[in-house]
Structures are given as C-alpha cells and as structure tokens.
Write an enzyme that holds these catalytic residues in place. Sequence first.
Site, PDB file in Angstrom:
ATOM      1  N   ASP A  66       0.857  -1.185   0.000  1.00  0.00           N
ATOM      2  CA  ASP A  66       0.000   0.000   0.000  1.00  0.00           C
ATOM      3  C   ASP A  66       0.895   1.237   0.000  1.00  0.00           C
ATOM      4  OD1 ASP A  66      -2.407   1.540   0.346  1.00  0.00           O
ATOM      5  OD2 ASP A  66      -1.841   1.806   2.436  1.00  0.00           O
ATOM      6  N   THR A  99      -3.184   5.185  -3.902  1.00  0.00           N
ATOM      7  CA  THR A  99      -2.106   5.930  -3.229  1.00  0.00           C
ATOM      8  C   THR A  99      -0.759   5.710  -3.908  1.00  0.00           C
ATOM      9  OG1 THR A  99      -1.994   4.094  -1.670  1.00  0.00           O
ATOM     10  CG2 THR A  99      -3.155   6.050  -0.943  1.00  0.00           C
ATOM     11  N   THR A 100      -0.562   4.520  -4.531  1.00  0.00           N
ATOM     12  CA  THR A 100       0.683   4.280  -5.276  1.00  0.00           C
ATOM     13  C   THR A 100       0.603   5.000  -6.626  1.00  0.00           C
ATOM     14  OG1 THR A 100       0.735   2.092  -4.251  1.00  0.00           O
ATOM     15  CG2 THR A 100       2.281   2.475  -6.036  1.00  0.00           C
ATOM     16  N   ASP A 400      -9.070  -0.149   2.554  1.00  0.00           N
ATOM     17  CA  ASP A 400      -9.040   0.339   1.166  1.00  0.00           C
ATOM     18  C   ASP A 400     -10.313  -0.040   0.424  1.00  0.00           C
ATOM     19  OD1 ASP A 400      -6.634   1.463   1.590  1.00  0.00           O
ATOM     20  OD2 ASP A 400      -5.537   0.402   0.032  1.00  0.00           O
TER      21      ASP A 400
END
Length: 534
Positions: A66, A99-100, A400
């Site tokens: 994550d 988020t990546t 998530d």
Amino acid sequence: MPVQAVRKAGGPSKSEYNDKDKPTQIRYSNITAAKAVAEAIRTSLGPRGMDKMIQAANGDVTITNDGATILKQMQVLHPAAKMLVELSKAQDIEAGDGTTSVVVMAGSLLEASAKLLSKGIHPTIISEAFQKAAVKCVELLDSMVKPLELSDRESLLKSASTSLNSKVVCQYASMLAPIAVDAVLKVIDPATATNVDLNDIKIVKKLGGTIEDTELIDGLVFASRAGTAGGPSKVEKAKIGFIQFCISPPKTDMENQVIVSDYTQMDRVLREERNYILDIVKKIKKAGCNVLLIQKSILRDAVSDLAMHFLAKMKILVVKDVEREDVEFVCKTLGCRPIASVDHFLPENLGSAELVEEVQTGSSKVIKCTGIQCPGQTVTVLIRGSNKLVLEEADRSIHDALCVIRCLVKKRALIAGGGAPEIELAIRLAAFANTLSGMEQYCFRAFAEALEIIPFTLAENAGLNPISTVTDLRTRHAQGELTAGINVRKGAITNILEENVLQPLLVSTSVITLASETVRCILKIDDIVNCVRS
C-alpha cells in the site's frame, strides 16, 4: 546539468527562457528527489506489484504494498520528497485507494516537466499548462463513465475486488469484498447518502484462525474476555449499562499516607471499603442491569477484585477496559448513554440486546452482543489471521475496499481499470493538443505522454514487454476499443470490463488532480531557505 553546459557553449537563443544557475539547480534537485521516491514505490503498483518489508527502529516489521503505508514509514529527508509523502496521504484521505498510482503519476509528470525545462520553457508556463491539462483530463474522464446505482450489488463487488486484488491478501478477495460492500450498505441509507462515515464500521483484529474466518457482525464485539471469574459468560435479554466511574475504593487527590496502628482500625477501613463498593453494586443491580461495560481508567483501578466478586455473585457479566475512543461507537450501537456517576445509573440510560455471550475464537475469547433492540447504523468486522503481519495487512486491505465503496457513494460512477482510462486520456489529450498553439501545445503533449506511465508500469510489473504492450494498447484504443486494458493474469490486452476490473471515477480524477497540483508546487520553487532556529 549537462543541458546547461551545452546551452552556455552555444549561447542562449532569444526565444527560449534561460534561468539563473541557482534556481535551475534547486529545481532539478527537487525533481530528482521527488522522482526517486516515485521510483521506490513504482514496483508495487498493480495486482502483480511487489510487496515491501519495512523495518521500524524498534524492530517491528510491516509487509505491505500500500503506497500510503510505505511512504508514511519511509525515512524521507528531502523537503520536495516529503511533498510526495503528503500527496500520498492526501489521496488516502480523499479516495482511500490509488495511493501508489498518484505518486507514480507525479513522478512521471515531473520527468516530463524536466524535459520541458531543458528545452527552455518557463516553469510558470509549464505549471499553468499542466493545470489546464488536468482540468481537461477530468472533463474527458467524465465522458467515459459508466453510471452506477447503489442497488447494483454486482458492480460494487467488482470494484471492491479490483482494489483487493492488488493486496497481499488477494487470494481472499472474493470473501472480503462482500464483507466490505455489506458493511457500507448497512451504515448508510442508499437512497439519500452522499458520504460514508467509516467510524461507524469498527474493525476488531483477533489473532488465531485464518482470514477465511473473518466475519461481519451486525452488533458489537469486544476483544477482551468477560471480567468476572465465576460470573455468567452468557446473558439473554441483556440490559447493558456503560459506566465511566470506578467501582473501587476512592483515592485522595494528592499523595498521602495513612498510618494504621491498630488492627481494629484496619478492620474498619476494610469494612468501609466493602460497604462503599457493595452500595454501588446494589444500585447497579437495582436498575435492572445484567451486563456492565466499564471504561478504562488511568488514575486508579476501574474495578477492584472485591467489586468483581460482588458483581459475579449478582450474575452481572462485566466487560472491563473499554477504550475512551470507543465510547461514542459503543453508545451509538447499543442505544445507551455513558453514565458518569452512580446517581445517574437509571433504567432509561441502559441499552438492550437479545444476547451477550463470550465466544471462543482460537486460543482466546471475544464477547459478542447481537440482537440489539434499537441499533444505531453501525457494524463490526472481526478480522482473524494466523500472525500479526497478516492481520495488519488484512486491516489495511479492508480499509481500502471500504474507501472504494465510499468513493462510489460520493460519486456514483465507474470506469474501467487496467490502464484503460489513462491510455484513452493520453490519446484524446494529444489530439486536443493539436488544436492549441505555442508552448501550451508542447506542454499538453508532454502531459499526455506522462499519463502512459500507469499502463507502462502495470505491464512492467506483470513481466510483459512494456513498450510493445503500451504500443499495442494505444493501437486498440485508436481503433475505438475504449475499454481495452492490460489483463495481467492472461498477460495480454483484453476488454477489461469482461474481466470485472472496475474502479471508481473519484479515484482516477483525484489521482490526476492531486498529482498535477503537487507537480505545479514543486515547479514553482526556485530556492530553499533554511530558517534560524527560534
């Protein structure tokens, strides 16, 4: 920079912008530092992305892919690189997923802007063009969406599964996705809701068993055991009281010593203590309470051994050490009020449940409250796992998935995944760039090329040839296949909707908006000033 050296040798041309030496160095230093952070987590993008093992200073180990978790725990010193850590955090708050992607996208845009700077385009022109390009991208994304109704459970499950498939616990995606969807739908009214408060979904982690034993409980779970030795472990038709006062001998406010010189005095002290506690316990019993929740106390014991003995005698099940931050959730779930003094312990402040029982889970026990009479809109997810690392990662993965469903509640629209929207945006933006003139056209084209980093990285992480895959994908989109994307499982380009790879529109729009905002900030910095410590 080698570019500067070449330019000095040939002399600056009139048409291009040539900055002073120091701002250029600062700008390139910022871009290089931020790109280094993006490169560090690029390998963890997508379902075939690698995991990172993070070791904290105290020896704690975290295994995750994550982006937000990796960057939060990474030791970053350069101020521009810290901006990317903040960017990932902002995406986590706004959308919860992607988020990546947002950091990889920002790294790609910075690389594009470095090339534009080396061609002699002014940073402000690049910054303004990127702003317009981001707005245009959001417009184009809005035209590619597939509308969604919250009653369409199948689509919600598909998007939750897409989020879970890139996690460490991806083999359990088919089981965790329904839990995430049901949890969100239980705490909102699908007809009117525009947001979801994830505080209404409590996640309780319990070591033991496997992730398959994870369950959604329509009620309340306490991770502690029942406090009373010899007391009941199961109560039907429960009347639940939640107290914030202590059932133990009172203490003075300041440090003191009581010197007892005689055993009769000692006897009297003990008798007084006993009567004081017994009086409180009798008042609790008189109100009809048979399950007692006690808030954790710092200053003195929340409940003494003697009080536990009396409560067990009166057949009252006790749950000790309820955390202060759980007070609001517990009261909302049970429909009871927290009671701060014994005088307010009245029947109207109690909650009711059909059953409160202690249940064996692996080697330890938990307490479940089910069949609550006037339940609030809350649910509890009990996560099981064989070790601490798996538990922590399952918690992050479920969070998530919950955020993805929250995105769909906020903005009820889906788009394809697998790099399909990015490559479509790149083609349409490049076509739109041809209608512009001057520097702006150049910047738009660079922005369009930078968007291709997402499908490029997905292909690279899946072990495919990135250049031929992205070229093939671009050709398929140019022929009008809007939903053609990279299928990492088959290692080919397929219609990604048939593979059920869907993501919320909000995730993609916030990735582009937040990444371009951060890049604009970094481009406009021309000096770093260290302040004197005050």
